[in-house]
Design a protein around this motif. Structure first.
Motif, PDB file in Angstrom:
ATOM      1  N   ARG A  27       0.827  -1.209   0.000  1.00  0.00           N
ATOM      2  CA  ARG A  27       0.000   0.000   0.000  1.00  0.00           C
ATOM      3  C   ARG A  27       0.862   1.259   0.000  1.00  0.00           C
ATOM      4  O   ARG A  27       0.622   2.212   0.755  1.00  0.00           O
ATOM      5  CB  ARG A  27      -0.961  -0.004   1.191  1.00  0.00           C
ATOM      6  N   ARG A  91      -1.272  -7.076  16.962  1.00  0.00           N
ATOM      7  CA  ARG A  91      -1.365  -6.007  15.981  1.00  0.00           C
ATOM      8  C   ARG A  91      -0.487  -6.344  14.790  1.00  0.00           C
ATOM      9  O   ARG A  91       0.344  -7.244  14.842  1.00  0.00           O
ATOM     10  CB  ARG A  91      -0.932  -4.680  16.600  1.00  0.00           C
ATOM     11  N   THR A  93      -0.028  -6.614  10.282  1.00  0.00           N
ATOM     12  CA  THR A  93      -0.691  -7.007   9.042  1.00  0.00           C
ATOM     13  C   THR A  93      -0.619  -8.519   8.860  1.00  0.00           C
ATOM     14  O   THR A  93       0.424  -9.127   9.055  1.00  0.00           O
ATOM     15  CB  THR A  93      -0.037  -6.318   7.835  1.00  0.00           C
ATOM     16  N   TYR A  95      -1.399 -11.666   6.208  1.00  0.00           N
ATOM     17  CA  TYR A  95      -1.610 -12.041   4.808  1.00  0.00           C
ATOM     18  C   TYR A  95      -2.181 -13.460   4.763  1.00  0.00           C
ATOM     19  O   TYR A  95      -1.538 -14.403   5.226  1.00  0.00           O
ATOM     20  CB  TYR A  95      -0.301 -11.990   4.027  1.00  0.00           C
ATOM     21  N   CYS A 115     -12.017  -8.023  11.947  1.00  0.00           N
ATOM     22  CA  CYS A 115     -11.337  -6.733  12.132  1.00  0.00           C
ATOM     23  C   CYS A 115     -12.047  -5.858  13.155  1.00  0.00           C
ATOM     24  O   CYS A 115     -11.400  -5.071  13.852  1.00  0.00           O
ATOM     25  CB  CYS A 115     -11.204  -6.015  10.792  1.00  0.00           C
ATOM     26  N   ASN A 122      -4.566  -5.669  10.585  1.00  0.00           N
ATOM     27  CA  ASN A 122      -4.973  -5.442   9.199  1.00  0.00           C
ATOM     28  C   ASN A 122      -4.917  -6.773   8.458  1.00  0.00           C
ATOM     29  O   ASN A 122      -3.915  -7.482   8.536  1.00  0.00           O
ATOM     30  CB  ASN A 122      -4.043  -4.439   8.517  1.00  0.00           C
ATOM     31  N   ARG A 124      -5.143  -8.826   4.841  1.00  0.00           N
ATOM     32  CA  ARG A 124      -5.089  -8.773   3.378  1.00  0.00           C
ATOM     33  C   ARG A 124      -5.362 -10.163   2.849  1.00  0.00           C
ATOM     34  O   ARG A 124      -4.625 -11.105   3.145  1.00  0.00           O
ATOM     35  CB  ARG A 124      -3.730  -8.264   2.920  1.00  0.00           C
TER      36      ARG A 124
END
Length: 305
Positions: A27, A91, A93, A95, A115, A122, A124
């Motif tokens: 991003r 916490r 990200t 995948y 979420c 986060n 993805r």
């Protein structure tokens, strides 16, 4: 954190083989990704990639640095896992990957709920029917239908999903019901096949007389997208092999009809895979546990109580 960001960007560019793809994944803009790689090369006084107008290939120094960089990032992940397990506030990200049918129906719709429960994570999601290399593509976890080939992955079995051979009433009216599975080997019937790069010869495992036999099938239509196969079956283009949960609504409505019920397909394993680490990342463990509960809720007839 700038140097760590540079390392993370390098790893994603290395794994995806493309600056733009890595930038989208992180991003950030392609210009920022390129700048980070340049900063890293300047710091190391080494060229990490050979760049052409169409390709991005790692140099020998790039290959060496990648191995060390992955070790660094894994060490950081484990350190964060230790802290998160103490603070109880995972916490970062995550995948994850899933096949299209399962992903569209169950996994993706439940991600916002996850979420909401864990706002510091986060997620993805990548949905694809092709086989993914979790480690090479930087994925933390992947839901999987079938038997994984990579022994370096940890596997958590969820259930065995019933499957069915089916076709539309229009197809059956035109071509008739197959009298036996041997007819699938001939031009009497068209079989709709899931094809992805590197896929083996099409063989459907069917249960017959208490044993399993693998029937080699073929047909004029192939695709690497399972939902396309379902659409073709609904249009009367052939016989399709599908997990029941993916087409239950079409079976209930009569738009698809089971065939060869005396020789049903072998159920397919539904499992979750994740990269083996000394300590599993808490956020990955949370996500897997959460989604297994969702699967139990959405597919109650397919899991043990």
């Amino acid at each position: 954190m700038a140097y760590l960001d540079n390392i993370l960007t390098f790893v994603r560019v290395y794994e995806l083989g493309n600056m733009s793809a890595a930038a989208r994944d992180l991003r950030i803009s392609a210009a920022v990704a390129s700048s980070r790689i340049s900063q890293l090369e300047e710091h190391l006084n080494a060229r990490l990639f050979q760049r052409t107008t169409r390709q991005l290939n790692p140099t020998e120094q790039g290959n060496l640095f990648y191995r060390g960089a992955v070790t660094i990032l894994e060490a950081i992940t484990e350190a964060e896992a230790e802290v998160s397990s103490v603070t109880q506030s995972p916490r970062g990200t995550l995948y994850v990957a899933a096949p299209l049918g399962l992903g569209q129906r169950i996994i993706a719709p439940a991600v916002p709920e996850f979420c909401d429960a864990y706002p510091l994570i986060n997620v993805r999601v990548r949905l694809s029917d092709r086989k993914l290399d979790l480690a090479a593509e930087g994925l933390d976890a992947g839901f999987f239908l079938g038997v994984p080939e990579d022994s370096n992955l940890k596997i958590r079995k969820i259930t065995d999903c019933p499957r069915v051979l089916c076709a539309s009433p229009d197809y059956i009216a035109r071509r008739g019901l197959p009298a036996g599975s041997d007819e699938l080997r001939t031009d009497k019937h068209d079989c709709l096949n899931l094809r992805y790069p590197g896929a083996p010869e099409f063989q459907w495992p069917l249960q017959s007389g208490g044993t399993t036999k693998r029937v080699t099938v073929s047909g004029p239509f192939e695709c690497d997208h399972g939902e396309v196969l379902t659409a073709w079956a609904l249009e009367g283009r052939g016989i399709v092999l599908k997990p029941v949960f993916e087409i239950s609504e079409h079976l209930a409505s009569g738009r698809l009809v089971p065939v060869l019920e005396d020789e049903p397909p072998v159920p397919i394993q539904l499992a979750c895979l994740y990269v083996h680490r000394r300590r599993q990342d808490p956020k990955a463990r949370l996500f897997i546990d959460f989604m297994i509960d969702v699967i139990k809720r959405e597919m109650p007839d397919q899991l043990p109580r």
